[in-house]
Write an enzyme that holds these catalytic residues in place. Structure first.
Site, PDB file in Angstrom:
ATOM      1  N   HIS A 338       0.751  -1.099   0.072  1.00 43.80           N
ATOM      2  CA  HIS A 338      -0.058  -0.053   0.125  1.00 43.80           C
ATOM      3  C   HIS A 338       0.703   1.155  -0.073  1.00 43.80           C
ATOM      4  CE1 HIS A 338      -2.834   2.640   2.319  1.00 43.80           C
ATOM      5  NE2 HIS A 338      -3.403   2.620   0.903  1.00 43.80           N
ATOM      6  N   ARG A 339       0.792   2.072  -1.245  1.00 46.52           N
ATOM      7  CA  ARG A 339       1.874   3.181  -1.280  1.00 46.52           C
ATOM      8  C   ARG A 339       3.141   2.857  -1.039  1.00 46.52           C
ATOM      9  NH1 ARG A 339      -1.653   7.247   2.824  1.00 46.52           N
ATOM     10  NH2 ARG A 339      -3.964   6.434   2.284  1.00 46.52           N
ATOM     11  N   GLU A 365       1.009  -0.959  -4.732  1.00 49.58           N
ATOM     12  CA  GLU A 365      -0.300   0.022  -4.893  1.00 49.58           C
ATOM     13  C   GLU A 365       0.149   1.551  -4.959  1.00 49.58           C
ATOM     14  OE1 GLU A 365      -3.908   2.682  -3.543  1.00 49.58           O
ATOM     15  OE2 GLU A 365      -1.838   1.980  -2.427  1.00 49.58           O
ATOM     16  N   ASP A 367      -1.255   6.027  -5.718  1.00 50.33           N
ATOM     17  CA  ASP A 367      -2.403   6.910  -6.396  1.00 50.33           C
ATOM     18  C   ASP A 367      -1.921   8.004  -6.969  1.00 50.33           C
ATOM     19  OD1 ASP A 367      -4.125   5.812  -3.706  1.00 50.33           O
ATOM     20  OD2 ASP A 367      -1.902   6.223  -2.677  1.00 50.33           O
ATOM     21  N   HIS A 380      -0.841  10.536  -2.725  1.00 49.98           N
ATOM     22  CA  HIS A 380      -2.154  10.288  -2.325  1.00 49.98           C
ATOM     23  C   HIS A 380      -3.082  11.336  -2.237  1.00 49.98           C
ATOM     24  CE1 HIS A 380      -5.237   8.964   0.540  1.00 49.98           C
ATOM     25  NE2 HIS A 380      -5.019   7.957   0.199  1.00 49.98           N
ATOM     26  N   GLU A 446      -4.242   3.212  -8.524  1.00 52.82           N
ATOM     27  CA  GLU A 446      -5.903   4.195  -8.036  1.00 52.82           C
ATOM     28  C   GLU A 446      -5.614   5.639  -8.579  1.00 52.82           C
ATOM     29  OE1 GLU A 446      -8.291   5.455  -4.116  1.00 52.82           O
ATOM     30  OE2 GLU A 446      -6.870   3.677  -3.799  1.00 52.82           O
ATOM     31  N   LYS A 448      -7.255   8.838  -8.329  1.00 50.22           N
ATOM     32  CA  LYS A 448      -7.815   9.619  -7.225  1.00 50.22           C
ATOM     33  C   LYS A 448      -8.683  10.853  -7.980  1.00 50.22           C
ATOM     34  CE  LYS A 448      -6.296   7.951  -3.418  1.00 50.22           C
ATOM     35  NZ  LYS A 448      -7.495   7.625  -2.152  1.00 50.22           N
ATOM     36  N   ASP A 574       0.379  -1.687   4.472  1.00 47.74           N
ATOM     37  CA  ASP A 574       1.402  -0.859   4.657  1.00 47.74           C
ATOM     38  C   ASP A 574       2.802  -1.464   5.043  1.00 47.74           C
ATOM     39  OD1 ASP A 574      -0.088   1.288   4.449  1.00 47.74           O
ATOM     40  OD2 ASP A 574      -0.523   1.554   6.548  1.00 47.74           O
TER      41      ASP A 574
END
Length: 596
Positions: A338-339, A365, A367, A380, A446, A448, A574
């Protein structure tokens, strides 16, 4: 939950023969064992007690599942104790212990035979002890299950002694039998829940009149008894096999199990009478009036059968499962960073992505937003305030202005005591930079920004980098993800918020099997407020429809174990390092044995 010491003490006695003994003992508390016992009592021991036993046992097992669903308490850590069986559900209360206490406790209370009481105590103790020895429950889980099961037995006996429900008319009782399962179903869905509610509906709807319409003696000569049980079980398990093979999940499954229960209460007893296996009937044969009363049941059963068959055919023909693309395939559970690895390096930066890959992440992943000059960048938030030393909207800055900021300025691994990435040249990267820097990595991108031209801008970068085969595109915005599918139907996508919400609502209502998949992946949180979104029913639905089922954002080790057991294909986290270690532990705790 206390009790590692007791589990470890029991497991210190481990021997191969003792492992096999407790693996066999725990099977006596499995629902397949109860599927043998309940019809046996109803057909061959005492029909009245069988009816009562079915009621208290089904209620107990449904309550057990509900408590597990909403308490979600952990099982013992497989890094600390050995797990000899795989158990995907939460730990408290122990279903095996509760089921054993309910079933055997009720039989002992109903028949009051010394030998049966001794057998019941021994079986309850043995099944409960097996759960500790096998390493899948804490002592509190087992004690809680025993206490709930025995309390339900006492409560049910108390209600029976006061003729609870006897004043209700046949119509009122029938209305309750139908309404209760349908009203309870949305609270939680598992395969076991569908079985319990379906059996409750079908069995008690039929049993209300079965004793008058298809009378039989439970205890007949041994030869007749053997044939009677053979007929009953053959039909029973044949119907279960057909159900498992063809009936979709949700309400069709509940209705399908109600038909199987109808076989237990009406179908098999009718054959017992017809084939001379019923003994001397305790009431007169079925007369014309009884046949008239039976017609609504036959009509209702035919209608339910038609619905189940039609549902099964429709789902098979009109709702084909999707084929997972290679980018979503991996051996075992996918680690989705995640990020990047925001616990190790500043989120959504090149160092974070590098750290995630070094920790074993299968997919990254990230954003994306656009700058004022139209460049797709990886960040993000809509503003730079939280993650950099600057302020302002990403869309209000040029790329040059954005990349002059320190993207490592706010990162602190210890809550504000140190800032190890300040002044080290960490920038907000462009999507092109990330795809170029990690040419072999897979990405969950993703989107945004919900604005015209954003899907086109992202796809332009993906195509320029030749990365269509290693990306999955996702967005919370339905219109964005629909536009992505229009422009690039070959790129796999996730469900947008509205799409996921509709699927979750349909799943809770038992109707999601009728909804064709709109994406290749389903990414959801475990909880949304008090509602558990990532539930066993949704996981089963995703598997049936071929969807990659990903849960976010899972950071605690005990949550990782639980959600992996739930059936998730991937966890968005994370802490890819923690998830890698969890998967390594699970890999070491997969014993080879005879029973699973």
């Amino acid at each position: 939950m206390w009790g590692y010491e007791l589990i470890l003490a029991l497991q210190s006695l481990s021997r191969p023969w003792l492992d096999a003994f407790f693996l066999l003992a725990t099977q006596l508390g499995h629902h397949y064992a109860y599927m043998l016992i309940l019809p046996f009592v109803y057909w061959a021991v005492d029909r009245r007690v069988g009816r009562q036993l079915a009621g208290v046992f089904l209620a107990s097992m449904w309550l057990n599942g509900l408590l597990k669903e909403y308490l979600t308490l952990p099982r013992p850590d497989p890094a600390v104790v050995r797990h000899l069986v795989a158990e995907p559900s939460p730990g408290f209360p122990s279903g095996h212990a509760q089921g054993a206490a309910t079933l055997w406790g009720y039989l002992a209370a109903a028949f009051r035979r010394r030998w049966l009481t001794a057998l019941a105590v021994a079986l309850i103790f043995l099944i409960a002890l097996s759960r500790l020895y096998l390493g899948v429950h804490f002592p509190a889980d087992v004690l809680g299950g025993l206490a709930i099961g025995l309390a339900l037995v006492l409560a049910f006996r108390w209600l029976l002694a006061r003729s609870f429900g006897a004043r209700l008319s046949l119509g009122q009782r029938l209305a309750l039998v139908v309404a209760v399962p349908l009203l309870l179903y949305p609270l939680y869905q598992t395969g076991t829940s569908e079985q319990i509610l379906g059996f409750f509906l079908g069995f008690f709807a039929a049993d209300l009149v079965a004793g008058h319409l298809v009378a039989y003696r439970e205890r007949v000569p041994l030869g007749q008894q053997a044939l009677k049980l053979a007929v009953g079980y053959l039909g029973f398990f044949a119907l279960i096999a057909l159900h498992v093979a063809f009936v979709p999940v949700g309400l069709p499954a509940v209705l399908g199990y109600s038909l199987i229960a109808l076989w237990v209460a009406l179908g098999a007893p009718a054959l017992f009478r017809r084939w001379g296996l019923a003994g001397e009937a305790p009431v007169p044969p079925v007369d014309a009036g009884a046949r008239r009363r039976l017609r609504p049941y036959v009509g209702a059963a035919a209608l339910v059968l038609g619905l189940v068959v039609a549902s099964s055919l429709y789902v098979r023909l009109a709702v084909p499962p999707v084929s997972p693309p290679p980018v979503l395939q991996t051996e075992g559970v996918m680690i989705i960073a995640h990020r990047g690895a925001p616990a190790l390096a500043p989120e959504n930066t090149l160092p974070a992505f590098q750290a995630a890959l070094e920790q074993g992440a299968h997919m990254l992943e990230l954003d994306v937003w656009r700058t004022r000059d139209g460049v797709v960048v990886v960040i993000h938030d809509e503003t730079v305030d939280r993650t950099t030393d600057g302020q302002g909207r990403v869309g209000g800055m040029s790329l040059e202005e954005l990349q002059s900021l320190d993207a490592g300025y706010r990162f602190t691994p210890d809550g504000g005591f140190t800032y190890p990435w300040r002044g080290r040249g960490v920038r907000v990267p462009t999507l092109e930079e990330v795809l170029t820097t990690f040419p072999e990595a897979r990405f969950l991108i993703e989107i945004k920004e919900n604005a015209p031209g954003m899907p086109e801008a992202v796809l332009a970068v993906v195509d320029a980098m030749g990365a269509r085969d290693r990306v999955v595109l996702a967005s919370f915005h339905d219109e964005v993800i629909r536009r992505v599918r229009e422009l690039a139907p070959g790129i796999p996508t996730g469900h947008a918020s509205g799409e996921a919400l509709r699927l979750v609502v349909l799943q809770r209502l038992g109707l999601a099997a009728f909804a064709p998949p709109v994406a290749e992946a389903l990414q959801v949180p475990e909880w949304h407020g008090p509602l558990r979104v990532a539930n066993p029913g949704l996981a089963r639905l995703a598997r049936r429809q071929g969807l990659a089922f990903h849960v976010w954002t899972v950071n605690e080790v005990e949550d990782m174990y639980r959600i992996i057991g739930l059936g998730a294909n991937g966890l968005i986290t994370d802490y890819p390092d923690r998830l890698r270690q969890v998967l390594e532990v699970l890999g070491r705790n997969r014993p080879e044995h005879l029973f699973y």
